[in-house]
Design a protein around this motif. Structure first.
Motif, PDB file in Angstrom:
ATOM      1  N   ILE A  77       0.864  -1.177   0.000  1.00 16.07           N
ATOM      2  CA  ILE A  77       0.000   0.000   0.000  1.00 16.07           C
ATOM      3  C   ILE A  77       0.905   1.232   0.000  1.00 16.07           C
ATOM      4  O   ILE A  77       1.887   1.276   0.726  1.00 16.07           O
ATOM      5  CB  ILE A  77      -0.862   0.011   1.296  1.00 16.07           C
ATOM      6  CG1 ILE A  77      -1.639  -1.301   1.438  1.00 16.07           C
ATOM      7  CG2 ILE A  77      -1.776   1.218   1.341  1.00 16.07           C
ATOM      8  CD1 ILE A  77      -2.334  -1.465   2.793  1.00 16.07           C
ATOM      9  N   ASP A  78       0.566   2.237  -0.800  1.00 17.17           N
ATOM     10  CA  ASP A  78       1.326   3.494  -0.763  1.00 17.17           C
ATOM     11  C   ASP A  78       0.467   4.564  -0.099  1.00 17.17           C
ATOM     12  O   ASP A  78      -0.377   4.258   0.769  1.00 17.17           O
ATOM     13  CB  ASP A  78       1.813   3.870  -2.182  1.00 17.17           C
ATOM     14  CG  ASP A  78       3.099   4.684  -2.161  1.00 17.17           C
ATOM     15  OD1 ASP A  78       3.023   5.925  -2.012  1.00 17.17           O
ATOM     16  OD2 ASP A  78       4.196   4.093  -2.274  1.00 17.17           O
ATOM     17  N   ASP A  79       0.653   5.810  -0.480  1.00 14.38           N
ATOM     18  CA  ASP A  79       0.003   6.942   0.189  1.00 14.38           C
ATOM     19  C   ASP A  79      -1.526   6.871   0.062  1.00 14.38           C
ATOM     20  O   ASP A  79      -2.061   6.161  -0.780  1.00 14.38           O
ATOM     21  CB  ASP A  79       0.526   8.238  -0.446  1.00 14.38           C
ATOM     22  CG  ASP A  79       0.419   9.437   0.490  1.00 14.38           C
ATOM     23  OD1 ASP A  79      -0.258   9.327   1.536  1.00 14.38           O
ATOM     24  OD2 ASP A  79       1.016  10.479   0.166  1.00 14.38           O
ATOM     25  N   ALA A 191      16.886  10.013  -0.786  1.00 13.74           N
ATOM     26  CA  ALA A 191      16.274  10.792  -1.864  1.00 13.74           C
ATOM     27  C   ALA A 191      16.004  12.235  -1.422  1.00 13.74           C
ATOM     28  O   ALA A 191      16.077  13.162  -2.232  1.00 13.74           O
ATOM     29  CB  ALA A 191      14.987  10.129  -2.321  1.00 13.74           C
ATOM     30  N   TYR A 192      15.707  12.415  -0.144  1.00 14.81           N
ATOM     31  CA  TYR A 192      15.410  13.764   0.347  1.00 14.81           C
ATOM     32  C   TYR A 192      16.666  14.564   0.666  1.00 14.81           C
ATOM     33  O   TYR A 192      16.593  15.745   0.999  1.00 14.81           O
ATOM     34  CB  TYR A 192      14.484  13.696   1.575  1.00 14.81           C
ATOM     35  CG  TYR A 192      13.071  13.387   1.139  1.00 14.81           C
ATOM     36  CD1 TYR A 192      12.172  14.404   0.864  1.00 14.81           C
ATOM     37  CD2 TYR A 192      12.648  12.068   0.944  1.00 14.81           C
ATOM     38  CE1 TYR A 192      10.884  14.132   0.417  1.00 14.81           C
ATOM     39  CE2 TYR A 192      11.375  11.778   0.503  1.00 14.81           C
ATOM     40  CZ  TYR A 192      10.500  12.819   0.238  1.00 14.81           C
ATOM     41  OH  TYR A 192       9.235  12.547  -0.213  1.00 14.81           O
ATOM     42  N   GLU A 193      17.833  13.902   0.569  1.00 14.64           N
ATOM     43  CA  GLU A 193      19.103  14.604   0.815  1.00 14.64           C
ATOM     44  C   GLU A 193      19.904  14.723  -0.474  1.00 14.64           C
ATOM     45  O   GLU A 193      21.114  14.923  -0.445  1.00 14.64           O
ATOM     46  CB  GLU A 193      19.949  13.852   1.859  1.00 14.64           C
ATOM     47  CG  GLU A 193      19.251  13.589   3.181  1.00 14.64           C
ATOM     48  CD  GLU A 193      18.969  14.867   3.974  1.00 14.64           C
ATOM     49  OE1 GLU A 193      19.532  15.927   3.634  1.00 14.64           O
ATOM     50  OE2 GLU A 193      18.168  14.796   4.920  1.00 14.64           O
ATOM     51  N   ASN A 216      14.697  10.649  -7.844  1.00  8.15           N
ATOM     52  CA  ASN A 216      13.331  11.108  -8.124  1.00  8.15           C
ATOM     53  C   ASN A 216      12.327   9.974  -8.347  1.00  8.15           C
ATOM     54  O   ASN A 216      12.697   8.863  -8.727  1.00  8.15           O
ATOM     55  CB  ASN A 216      13.330  11.962  -9.404  1.00  8.15           C
ATOM     56  CG  ASN A 216      14.105  13.251  -9.220  1.00  8.15           C
ATOM     57  OD1 ASN A 216      14.422  13.632  -8.095  1.00  8.15           O
ATOM     58  ND2 ASN A 216      14.428  13.918 -10.314  1.00  8.15           N
ATOM     59  N   ASP A 217      11.059  10.323  -8.220  1.00  9.39           N
ATOM     60  CA  ASP A 217       9.969   9.385  -8.496  1.00  9.39           C
ATOM     61  C   ASP A 217       9.922   9.017  -9.974  1.00  9.39           C
ATOM     62  O   ASP A 217      10.074   9.884 -10.841  1.00  9.39           O
ATOM     63  CB  ASP A 217       8.614  10.031  -8.187  1.00  9.39           C
ATOM     64  CG  ASP A 217       8.388  10.214  -6.708  1.00  9.39           C
ATOM     65  OD1 ASP A 217       9.282   9.891  -5.911  1.00  9.39           O
ATOM     66  OD2 ASP A 217       7.294  10.700  -6.358  1.00  9.39           O
ATOM     67  N   ILE A 218       9.641   7.750 -10.238  1.00  8.20           N
ATOM     68  CA  ILE A 218       9.419   7.354 -11.629  1.00  8.20           C
ATOM     69  C   ILE A 218       8.034   7.823 -12.079  1.00  8.20           C
ATOM     70  O   ILE A 218       7.092   7.876 -11.280  1.00  8.20           O
ATOM     71  CB  ILE A 218       9.599   5.832 -11.818  1.00  8.20           C
ATOM     72  CG1 ILE A 218       9.849   5.519 -13.288  1.00  8.20           C
ATOM     73  CG2 ILE A 218       8.406   5.029 -11.266  1.00  8.20           C
ATOM     74  CD1 ILE A 218      10.536   4.202 -13.533  1.00  8.20           C
ATOM     75  N   ASP A 252      13.199   2.837  -8.016  1.00  6.47           N
ATOM     76  CA  ASP A 252      11.740   3.023  -8.045  1.00  6.47           C
ATOM     77  C   ASP A 252      11.054   1.944  -8.899  1.00  6.47           C
ATOM     78  O   ASP A 252      11.680   1.057  -9.444  1.00  6.47           O
ATOM     79  CB  ASP A 252      11.362   4.444  -8.479  1.00  6.47           C
ATOM     80  CG  ASP A 252      10.060   4.917  -7.811  1.00  6.47           C
ATOM     81  OD1 ASP A 252       9.484   4.159  -7.008  1.00  6.47           O
ATOM     82  OD2 ASP A 252       9.629   6.044  -8.094  1.00  6.47           O
ATOM     83  N   MET A 253       9.731   2.068  -9.003  1.00  3.89           N
ATOM     84  CA  MET A 253       8.907   0.967  -9.514  1.00  3.89           C
ATOM     85  C   MET A 253       9.122   0.643 -10.995  1.00  3.89           C
ATOM     86  O   MET A 253       9.593   1.470 -11.763  1.00  3.89           O
ATOM     87  CB  MET A 253       7.422   1.344  -9.350  1.00  3.89           C
ATOM     88  CG  MET A 253       6.951   1.348  -7.931  1.00  3.89           C
ATOM     89  SD  MET A 253       5.508   2.421  -7.704  1.00  3.89           S
ATOM     90  CE  MET A 253       6.308   3.963  -7.332  1.00  3.89           C
ATOM     91  N   LEU A 254       8.724  -0.573 -11.371  1.00  3.13           N
ATOM     92  CA  LEU A 254       8.629  -0.948 -12.783  1.00  3.13           C
ATOM     93  C   LEU A 254       7.323  -0.371 -13.329  1.00  3.13           C
ATOM     94  O   LEU A 254       6.271  -0.536 -12.705  1.00  3.13           O
ATOM     95  CB  LEU A 254       8.602  -2.475 -12.916  1.00  3.13           C
ATOM     96  CG  LEU A 254       9.852  -3.222 -12.438  1.00  3.13           C
ATOM     97  CD1 LEU A 254       9.571  -4.726 -12.359  1.00  3.13           C
ATOM     98  CD2 LEU A 254      11.043  -2.950 -13.351  1.00  3.13           C
TER      99      LEU A 254
HETATM  100  C1  GLA Z   1       6.616  10.515  -2.768  1.00  6.84           C
HETATM  101  C2  GLA Z   1       7.278   9.162  -3.021  1.00  6.84           C
HETATM  102  C3  GLA Z   1       6.446   8.357  -3.992  1.00  6.84           C
HETATM  103  C4  GLA Z   1       5.049   8.173  -3.430  1.00  6.84           C
HETATM  104  C5  GLA Z   1       4.424   9.528  -3.131  1.00  6.84           C
HETATM  105  C6  GLA Z   1       3.119   9.387  -2.372  1.00  6.84           C
HETATM  106  O1  GLA Z   1       6.622  11.329  -3.902  1.00  6.84           O
HETATM  107  O2  GLA Z   1       8.583   9.320  -3.505  1.00  6.84           O
HETATM  108  O3  GLA Z   1       7.043   7.097  -4.229  1.00  6.84           O
HETATM  109  O4  GLA Z   1       5.117   7.388  -2.264  1.00  6.84           O
HETATM  110  O5  GLA Z   1       5.294  10.326  -2.326  1.00  6.84           O
HETATM  111  O6  GLA Z   1       2.550  10.604  -2.061  1.00  6.84           O
END
Ligand code: GLA
Length: 411
Positions: A77-79, A191-193, A216-218, A252-254
């Motif tokens: 589960i994500d956000d 990633a935040y640094e 960064n996010d894919i 990050d994800m596929l």
């Molecule tokens: C960030 C994360 C993503 C995802 C979103 C959810 O951007 O890097 O992988 O979890 O938050 O809001």
């Protein structure tokens, strides 16, 4: 005062390694974010909104369509699942979308032989604005996840400061360990640094996290895949040595099975992520994925390579002026995985090379198996020239292994 004592106790534990014994090979599974984002509109889009139904349907697919048996075990589960906190400060899921609670989903996943992952954020809010885990809530939230029988936590870093992250990530690692439940820990800390030293101390990250997002996010595009690959390659001297059994870089994800990649590009993402010893988290709709994309994601030799027990991350070893690149990952039993990758945009390219040029200098006789076609390439000596034909934005991938003496006699 009590809080201070708890903080000191927890911080005291941080000097130890994260020896939770988990993720000796990169984790595989499914994660909701890239494909399903923060769609909470269950009224108009009940099939695709972030809800119990979505996770149960994906669990069914993972179990019934061969994924679980190949190693895709995590249902993550994500956000956008959080509803708030109860009177005791404990996290509760959104009541409408997760009416039976997270423990129910965990039981459901376990009953199918899967594992459940959950998301939180170290800060006042998650990236999408749901309640986060502030430092005073870290221990309580770790206990809640353990009580729910969760198996992995992704802890994001929106709405936190560097110093909160320096404290909070090790604190959460210790708090998860203290629950006694094996919970793999995915950190977004680096990633935040900015992902690089001196701001990121990868030794410390690896001591606290089983996997971590570096960059960064894919997004659902080839440009996004390439930008992530480029960053990982540019910094491979830093990133490659920090990965290993129990602690992985996460590009990050596929996005295979979604809208942004051609067939060749999908094959390339799979091959390149495998060479990078990356976690294989699909984020696609398993209810409607095409057979061609299933074939890419369920390639058993590919998965065997990704899950190689040595856990060595591969590197780019050649950047050719004709826009061809070669990547190499050492594997157990003196085998290697090789990816020939074309960044060309004209037509299939015939790339000529030999093993010596790829730094494979052993005098052994090798054989290779093409990971996508299954073809065998025999009698490869160090200096044997070979030609591979690589499609635009595509790959040729080899599993290369030394021929044993007994096999040699048979030839
Ligand atoms: C960030 C994360 C993503 C995802 C979103 C959810 O951007 O890097 O992988 O979890 O938050 O809001």
């Amino acid at each position: 005062m009590l809080l201070k004592t708890v903080l000191l106790l927890v911080l005291g534990a941080q000097v130890q390694m994260l020896e939770n014994g988990l993720l000796r090979v990169p984790p595989m599974g499914w994660l909701s974010w890239e494909r399903f984002r923060c769609n909470t509109d269950c009224k108009n889009d009940p099939k695709n909104c972030i809800s119990e139904r979505l996770f149960m349907e994906m669990a069914d697919r993972l179990a019934q369509d061969g994924w679980r048996d190949l190693g895709y075990l995590y249902l993550n589960i994500d956000d956008c699942w959080i509803g708030g906190r109860d009177s005791k400060g404990r996290l509760i899921p959104d009541k409408e979308r997760f009416p039976n609670g997270i423990a129910f989903l965990a039981d459901y996943a376990h009953s199918l032989g899967l594992k459940l992952g959950i998301y939180e954020d170290l800060g006042n809010f998650t990236c999408m604005g749901y309640p986060g885990t502030t430092l005073d809530k870290v221990v309580l939230d770790a206990q809640t996840f353990a009580e729910w029988k969760v198996d992995m936590l992704k802890l994001d870093g929106c709405y936190s400061t560097s110093s909160e992250r320096d404290q909070g990530y090790p604190m959460m690692a210790a708090a998860l360990n203290a629950t006694g439940r094996p919970i793999a820990f995915s950190c977004s800390w680096p990633a935040y640094e900015g992902g690089l030293p001196p701001k990121v101390n990868y030794k410390q990250v690896a001591e606290n996290c089983n996997l971590w997002r570096n960059y960064n996010d894919i997004q659902d595009s080839w440009a996004s895949v390439l930008s992530i690959l480029d960053w990982f390659v540019a910094h491979q001297d830093i990133l490659q040595p920090v990965a290993g059994p129990g602690h992985w870089n996460d590009p990050d994800m596929l996005i295979i099975g979604n809208y942004g990649l051609s067939f060749e590009q999908a094959r390339s993402q799979m091959a390149l992520w495998t060479i990078l010893a990356a976690p294989l988290f699909m984020s696609t709709d398993l209810r409607s994925i095409s057979p061609r994309n299933i074939d890419i994601l369920q390639n058993s030799l590919m998965i065997k390579i990704n899950q190689d027990p040595l856990g060595i991350q591969g590197r780019r070893v050649i950047k050719d002026r004709n826009h061809i690149e070669v990547y190499l990952r050492p594997l157990s039993n003196q085998a290697s995985a090789i990816v020939f990758f074309s960044r060309r945009t004209d037509q299939p390219y015939k790339y000529r090379s030999n093993l010596a040029q790829l730094n494979l200098t052993s005098a052994t006789m090798y054989e290779a198996q093409d990971v996508y076609t299954g073809d065998t390439i025999s009698n490869l000596k160090q200096t044997t020239n070979f030609t591979v034909t690589i499609n635009p934005s595509g790959v040729v991938m080899w599993y290369l292994y030394p021929l044993r003496k007994r096999q040699l006699f048979q030839h």
